[in-house]
Design an enzyme around this catalytic site. Sequence first.
Site, PDB file in Angstrom:
ATOM      1  N   TYR A  51       0.736  -1.142  -0.186  1.00  0.00           N
ATOM      2  CA  TYR A  51       0.042  -0.021   0.384  1.00  0.00           C
ATOM      3  C   TYR A  51       1.113   1.112   0.005  1.00  0.00           C
ATOM      4  CZ  TYR A  51      -4.681  -2.177   0.164  1.00  0.00           C
ATOM      5  OH  TYR A  51      -5.609  -2.550  -0.645  1.00  0.00           O
ATOM      6  N   VAL A  65     -10.369   3.301  -5.529  1.00  0.00           N
ATOM      7  CA  VAL A  65      -9.905   3.386  -4.201  1.00  0.00           C
ATOM      8  C   VAL A  65      -8.565   4.842  -4.529  1.00  0.00           C
ATOM      9  CG1 VAL A  65     -10.134   1.399  -3.329  1.00  0.00           C
ATOM     10  CG2 VAL A  65      -8.147   2.061  -3.929  1.00  0.00           C
ATOM     11  N   HIS A  98     -15.634   0.025  -3.016  1.00  0.00           N
ATOM     12  CA  HIS A  98     -14.318  -0.741  -2.331  1.00  0.00           C
ATOM     13  C   HIS A  98     -13.486  -0.280  -1.967  1.00  0.00           C
ATOM     14  CE1 HIS A  98     -13.959  -3.413  -6.606  1.00  0.00           C
ATOM     15  NE2 HIS A  98     -15.510  -3.445  -6.102  1.00  0.00           N
ATOM     16  N   CYS A 133      -9.162   1.281  12.574  1.00  0.00           N
ATOM     17  CA  CYS A 133      -8.571   0.354  13.516  1.00  0.00           C
ATOM     18  C   CYS A 133      -9.238  -1.121  13.128  1.00  0.00           C
ATOM     19  CB  CYS A 133      -8.326   1.183  14.868  1.00  0.00           C
ATOM     20  SG  CYS A 133      -8.092   0.299  16.103  1.00  0.00           S
ATOM     21  N   CYS A 148     -10.663  -0.558  16.658  1.00  0.00           N
ATOM     22  CA  CYS A 148     -12.132   0.230  17.506  1.00  0.00           C
ATOM     23  C   CYS A 148     -12.872   0.686  16.165  1.00  0.00           C
ATOM     24  CB  CYS A 148     -12.121   1.408  18.682  1.00  0.00           C
ATOM     25  SG  CYS A 148     -10.673   2.444  17.427  1.00  0.00           S
ATOM     26  N   SER A 204     -13.555  -3.608 -16.512  1.00  0.00           N
ATOM     27  CA  SER A 204     -13.549  -4.632 -17.267  1.00  0.00           C
ATOM     28  C   SER A 204     -14.410  -5.543 -16.633  1.00  0.00           C
ATOM     29  CB  SER A 204     -12.124  -5.732 -16.519  1.00  0.00           C
ATOM     30  OG  SER A 204     -12.032  -6.095 -15.005  1.00  0.00           O
ATOM     31  N   ASN A 259     -14.223   2.364 -22.666  1.00  0.00           N
ATOM     32  CA  ASN A 259     -13.355   0.933 -22.889  1.00  0.00           C
ATOM     33  C   ASN A 259     -12.306   0.816 -23.511  1.00  0.00           C
ATOM     34  OD1 ASN A 259     -11.598  -1.372 -21.745  1.00  0.00           O
ATOM     35  ND2 ASN A 259     -13.368  -1.726 -20.584  1.00  0.00           N
TER      36      ASN A 259
END
Length: 244
Positions: free
Chosen positions: A69, A105, A121, A129, A132, A191, A215
Amino acid sequence: MPPAAGIVEVKARLADARAVTVLTGAGISADSGVPTFRGADGLWRNYRAEDLATPEAFARDPRLVWEWYNWRREIIATKRPNPAHHALVELEQRVERFWLITQNVDGLHPDAGARQLSEIHGNIWKVRCTQCRQVHRNRAVPIPILPLCPACGGLLRPHIVWFGESLDPDDLDRSAAAVGSCEVLLIIGTSGLVYPAAAFASLAKQAGSFVAEINLDPTPNSEIVNVAIQGRAQAVVPELIRST
Ligand code: APR
């Protein structure tokens, strides 16, 4: 239908429509330089997204998943919305009932000014978290590994819906309602392989909507939609929306 005829027809439909829903995928962000998931540029250290974007991968090796990430955050942090993102904001402002559903995202739709949207997404700039469950915005690049919750000290994870996880039920309801009640559905740069978004073309067709796909390549949706336009999102989408 030749591309020019398809463009004329979709333009005309958009000009008359009072309810428009748009579904976007990685292809719209590809024109901003964000790697797609299933393209060769989406690979990191030879892992595929499907190997890392899972709860099992995070449970096994949260450090590895966060490193991936961080790599994606570093790439996305340098990217800006492109003319397709901006044109969709114009459409949002013009149409009476508008809803944008994005599988992306990267946050480029909200960065462009989109307000009426579901990021089904999740968003790479949000963390959640694992203890919590609080969600926070976090734009650190890189994020310190392993990141901990400022509220309770629990391990943070990306606020992203991973493979094998369910979508937020409110997002799903909102999106299904928008797809089932629109006059025009635009499907841009996806896709069409990942559910539930993969079912939206059929759902809209059954509800009597006019469905168009934009596309670079043919997809399973191309057979279902009323008009399939092959081309780059940043070239085609502004043409469909502007000067209508
Ligand atoms: N313009 C239009 N379409 C494009 C462009 C472009 N410039 N570049 C690529 N495409 C098309 C590709 O041909 C492909 O059909 O965009 C599509 C991108 O497909 P995917 O990489 O599979 O992305 P997406 O459909 O958004 O993936 C869905 O799967 O990995 C998960 O959760 C992740 O949200 C993602 C979901």
